[in-house]
Design an enzyme around this catalytic site. Sequence first.
Site, PDB file in Angstrom:
ATOM      1  N   ARG A  16       0.897  -1.267   0.032  1.00 21.31           N
ATOM      2  CA  ARG A  16       0.075   0.046   0.001  1.00 21.31           C
ATOM      3  C   ARG A  16       0.759   1.157  -0.008  1.00 21.31           C
ATOM      4  O   ARG A  16       0.563   2.293   0.620  1.00 21.31           O
ATOM      5  CB  ARG A  16      -1.021  -0.091   1.176  1.00 21.31           C
ATOM      6  CG  ARG A  16      -2.329   0.554   0.617  1.00 21.31           C
ATOM      7  CD  ARG A  16      -3.504   0.142   1.650  1.00 21.31           C
ATOM      8  NE  ARG A  16      -3.905  -1.102   1.331  1.00 21.31           N
ATOM      9  CZ  ARG A  16      -5.251  -1.624   2.104  1.00 21.31           C
ATOM     10  NH1 ARG A  16      -5.772  -0.581   3.112  1.00 21.31           N
ATOM     11  NH2 ARG A  16      -5.669  -2.633   2.170  1.00 21.31           N
ATOM     12  N   ARG A  20      -3.339   7.420   1.004  1.00 27.43           N
ATOM     13  CA  ARG A  20      -3.887   8.322   1.963  1.00 27.43           C
ATOM     14  C   ARG A  20      -2.739   9.056   2.667  1.00 27.43           C
ATOM     15  O   ARG A  20      -2.787  10.546   3.086  1.00 27.43           O
ATOM     16  CB  ARG A  20      -5.132   8.074   2.790  1.00 27.43           C
ATOM     17  CG  ARG A  20      -6.506   7.887   2.048  1.00 27.43           C
ATOM     18  CD  ARG A  20      -7.559   7.213   2.842  1.00 27.43           C
ATOM     19  NE  ARG A  20      -7.191   5.865   3.095  1.00 27.43           N
ATOM     20  CZ  ARG A  20      -7.876   5.153   3.703  1.00 27.43           C
ATOM     21  NH1 ARG A  20      -9.196   5.591   4.389  1.00 27.43           N
ATOM     22  NH2 ARG A  20      -7.648   3.752   3.857  1.00 27.43           N
ATOM     23  N   ARG A  29      -8.231  12.427  -4.591  1.00 27.47           N
ATOM     24  CA  ARG A  29      -9.323  11.670  -3.631  1.00 27.47           C
ATOM     25  C   ARG A  29     -10.145  12.527  -3.352  1.00 27.47           C
ATOM     26  O   ARG A  29     -11.468  12.102  -3.338  1.00 27.47           O
ATOM     27  CB  ARG A  29      -8.576  10.825  -2.338  1.00 27.47           C
ATOM     28  CG  ARG A  29      -9.765  10.118  -1.595  1.00 27.47           C
ATOM     29  CD  ARG A  29      -9.893   8.683  -2.325  1.00 27.47           C
ATOM     30  NE  ARG A  29     -10.823   7.966  -1.093  1.00 27.47           N
ATOM     31  CZ  ARG A  29     -12.147   7.844  -1.212  1.00 27.47           C
ATOM     32  NH1 ARG A  29     -12.678   8.765  -2.195  1.00 27.47           N
ATOM     33  NH2 ARG A  29     -12.594   6.988  -0.371  1.00 27.47           N
ATOM     34  N   ASP A  65      -7.555  -2.860  -6.246  1.00 25.55           N
ATOM     35  CA  ASP A  65      -7.911  -3.388  -5.004  1.00 25.55           C
ATOM     36  C   ASP A  65      -8.384  -4.938  -5.543  1.00 25.55           C
ATOM     37  O   ASP A  65      -8.236  -5.328  -6.396  1.00 25.55           O
ATOM     38  CB  ASP A  65      -9.240  -2.739  -4.651  1.00 25.55           C
ATOM     39  CG  ASP A  65      -9.678  -2.930  -3.458  1.00 25.55           C
ATOM     40  OD1 ASP A  65      -8.852  -2.548  -2.601  1.00 25.55           O
ATOM     41  OD2 ASP A  65     -10.802  -3.334  -2.940  1.00 25.55           O
ATOM     42  N   TYR A 151     -14.963 -11.738   2.418  1.00 23.99           N
ATOM     43  CA  TYR A 151     -15.755 -10.432   1.998  1.00 23.99           C
ATOM     44  C   TYR A 151     -17.121 -10.624   1.353  1.00 23.99           C
ATOM     45  O   TYR A 151     -18.291  -9.914   1.818  1.00 23.99           O
ATOM     46  CB  TYR A 151     -15.105  -9.468   1.258  1.00 23.99           C
ATOM     47  CG  TYR A 151     -13.848  -8.848   1.873  1.00 23.99           C
ATOM     48  CD1 TYR A 151     -14.202  -7.634   2.570  1.00 23.99           C
ATOM     49  CD2 TYR A 151     -12.367  -8.997   1.810  1.00 23.99           C
ATOM     50  CE1 TYR A 151     -13.230  -6.979   3.180  1.00 23.99           C
ATOM     51  CE2 TYR A 151     -11.457  -8.389   2.513  1.00 23.99           C
ATOM     52  CZ  TYR A 151     -11.996  -6.972   3.287  1.00 23.99           C
ATOM     53  OH  TYR A 151     -10.976  -6.359   3.676  1.00 23.99           O
TER      54      TYR A 151
HETATM   55  O1  CP3 Z   1      -0.339  -1.737  -2.110  1.00 17.68           O
HETATM   56  C1  CP3 Z   1      -0.627  -0.549  -2.870  1.00 17.68           C
HETATM   57  O2  CP3 Z   1      -0.333   0.441  -2.822  1.00 17.68           O
HETATM   58  C2  CP3 Z   1      -1.634  -1.165  -3.982  1.00 17.68           C
HETATM   59  C3  CP3 Z   1      -2.922  -1.048  -3.927  1.00 17.68           C
HETATM   60  C4  CP3 Z   1      -3.576  -1.564  -3.280  1.00 17.68           C
HETATM   61  C5  CP3 Z   1      -4.750  -1.114  -2.359  1.00 17.68           C
HETATM   62  N1  CP3 Z   1      -5.550  -2.179  -1.696  1.00 17.68           N
HETATM   63  C6  CP3 Z   1      -5.335   0.248  -2.218  1.00 17.68           C
HETATM   64  C7  CP3 Z   1      -6.294   0.794  -1.308  1.00 17.68           C
HETATM   65  C8  CP3 Z   1      -3.640  -3.020  -3.038  1.00 17.68           C
HETATM   66  C9  CP3 Z   1      -2.860  -4.061  -3.429  1.00 17.68           C
HETATM   67  C10 CP3 Z   1      -4.699  -3.277  -1.925  1.00 17.68           C
HETATM   68  C11 CP3 Z   1      -5.391  -4.977  -1.618  1.00 17.68           C
HETATM   69  C12 CP3 Z   1      -6.315  -4.962  -0.567  1.00 17.68           C
HETATM   70  N2  CP3 Z   1      -7.546  -4.589  -0.789  1.00 17.68           N
HETATM   71  C13 CP3 Z   1      -6.458  -6.041   0.504  1.00 17.68           C
HETATM   72  C14 CP3 Z   1      -5.160  -6.806   0.627  1.00 17.68           C
HETATM   73  C15 CP3 Z   1      -3.981  -6.333   1.421  1.00 17.68           C
HETATM   74  C16 CP3 Z   1      -4.507  -6.239   2.907  1.00 17.68           C
HETATM   75  O3  CP3 Z   1      -4.593  -5.122   3.322  1.00 17.68           O
HETATM   76  O4  CP3 Z   1      -4.592  -7.382   3.694  1.00 17.68           O
HETATM   77  C17 CP3 Z   1      -7.514  -5.981   1.175  1.00 17.68           C
HETATM   78  C18 CP3 Z   1      -8.047  -6.733   2.507  1.00 17.68           C
HETATM   79  C19 CP3 Z   1      -8.430  -4.965   0.309  1.00 17.68           C
HETATM   80  C20 CP3 Z   1      -9.920  -4.475   0.702  1.00 17.68           C
HETATM   81  C21 CP3 Z   1      -9.638  -2.981   1.096  1.00 17.68           C
HETATM   82  N3  CP3 Z   1      -9.912  -2.029  -0.046  1.00 17.68           N
HETATM   83  C22 CP3 Z   1      -9.678  -2.465   2.235  1.00 17.68           C
HETATM   84  C23 CP3 Z   1      -9.362  -3.248   3.653  1.00 17.68           C
HETATM   85  C24 CP3 Z   1      -9.517  -1.039   2.068  1.00 17.68           C
HETATM   86  C25 CP3 Z   1      -9.134   0.062   3.080  1.00 17.68           C
HETATM   87  C26 CP3 Z   1     -10.250   0.480   3.735  1.00 17.68           C
HETATM   88  C27 CP3 Z   1     -10.173   1.847   4.571  1.00 17.68           C
HETATM   89  O5  CP3 Z   1     -10.950   2.519   4.484  1.00 17.68           O
HETATM   90  O6  CP3 Z   1      -8.990   1.925   5.100  1.00 17.68           O
HETATM   91  C28 CP3 Z   1      -9.637  -0.959   0.663  1.00 17.68           C
HETATM   92  C29 CP3 Z   1      -9.675   0.581   0.128  1.00 17.68           C
HETATM   93  C30 CP3 Z   1      -8.322   0.680  -0.216  1.00 17.68           C
HETATM   94  N4  CP3 Z   1      -7.420  -0.221  -1.029  1.00 17.68           N
HETATM   95  C31 CP3 Z   1      -7.617   2.017  -0.345  1.00 17.68           C
HETATM   96  C32 CP3 Z   1      -6.400   1.983  -1.011  1.00 17.68           C
HETATM   97  C33 CP3 Z   1      -5.210   2.985  -1.166  1.00 17.68           C
HETATM   98  C34 CP3 Z   1      -8.157   3.108   0.514  1.00 17.68           C
HETATM   99  C35 CP3 Z   1      -9.146   3.939  -0.191  1.00 17.68           C
HETATM  100  C36 CP3 Z   1      -9.514   5.189   0.123  1.00 17.68           C
HETATM  101  O7  CP3 Z   1      -8.849   6.139  -0.457  1.00 17.68           O
HETATM  102  O8  CP3 Z   1     -10.278   5.619   1.006  1.00 17.68           O
END
Ligand code: CP3
Length: 348
Positions: A16, A20, A29, A65, A151
Amino acid sequence: MAKGQEVERSPVWLMRQAGRYLSEYRSIRQQYSFLDMARIPALSVEITLQPIRRFHLDAAIIFSDILVIPEALGISYDIVEKVGPVFARRVESRSDLADLRAHLSEVPARLEYFYAALRILRSELASFAKWRSEAPALIGFAGAPWTLASYMVEGQSKTDLERTKALAFSNPEFFDELISILEEAVVCHLQEQIKNGAQMVQIFESFAGNAPSSLFERYCLAPGQRIISRLQAQSPVPVSYFARGAAGMFNHIGTMSADVLSIDWSTDIGWARKCLGDKFCLQGNLDPLLLLTNPRAVRREVELLMERVGPRARHIVNLGHGIVPQSNPENVRALVDAVHEFSPSLYR
Ligand code: CP3
């Protein structure tokens, strides 16, 4: 490194690394929803490159994602502030499974935006070679079936996976079918990513630590290994496997044929090496919350990590889970600098 080539220092990238904690991410965003940012290739490319421009990272992971797979299979979701991902509906009936299976053949077309972004990224990254010794590698990824199924069955992020486990324990035929659909979708999605320029792919089994050994064997290990074998049969691109919270399953994980195993922050990486042997490249495993501290603390932890990992170990420096939004970018810089400073001595 993932395939065992010689290096002069440890490679480094961070889970990640786009997100943010970067002001340039937050300003995009403000104008777009998270899903638009992932779906519009120009935006996804821009966001992927933001950390690459700021820091001397060795790889770029495409901004997207894991939940784009359920989405492509017809279950839409949204990212809700302070809640995380929320699905429009839960998977619970036989007809839900039939619907999902009916959507399988549409996966490549519905995720075409993802592959378009990868193609652009490969050419954008090539230009970094002009002022860095090498172009940063492009990493693709997907969620693993058990994590995606969790999920889809829960409908949103849950810590105990009550519904998922109830279903998996009590109705294995149903759960087998759900996992089998997801396995097909994941293989298809990762094969397309490789065809479109991904140079490593990482499989995220983020909820591995929620599975007891019986469920782990049936729904993480077996489908995970089948996915890895199918990818490896098609191309030499290295496959990385991240089973979060699953150090207690290293006996199983050690039998897998992944090229890279990503180790979470709660596991001693020296002990992981002892359990897993030398056949894997290990990746990890600094605590993401280290990035809330200060550059001195970060340097010290990087140095300790290098000591734990030891000389000439096949190791990619990373965090043991994703960067959190409150992280200070200066600490990311300190982390990368410290890897550049300390790791060459491991390879002399
Ligand atoms: O690593 C990177 O920079 C690449 C992008 C990436 C994101 N999510 C960006 C993201 C990757 C590889 C993921 C994988 C992902 N997504 C996982 C596996 C990794 C882990 O964390 O175990 C999971 C479980 C998800 C599902 C998901 N999507 C979650 C838990 C969230 C966060 C929600 C939150 O409010 O914190 C997302 C959204 C997300 N995915 C964001 C980002 C940058 C935040 C979105 C925002 O800007 O609001």
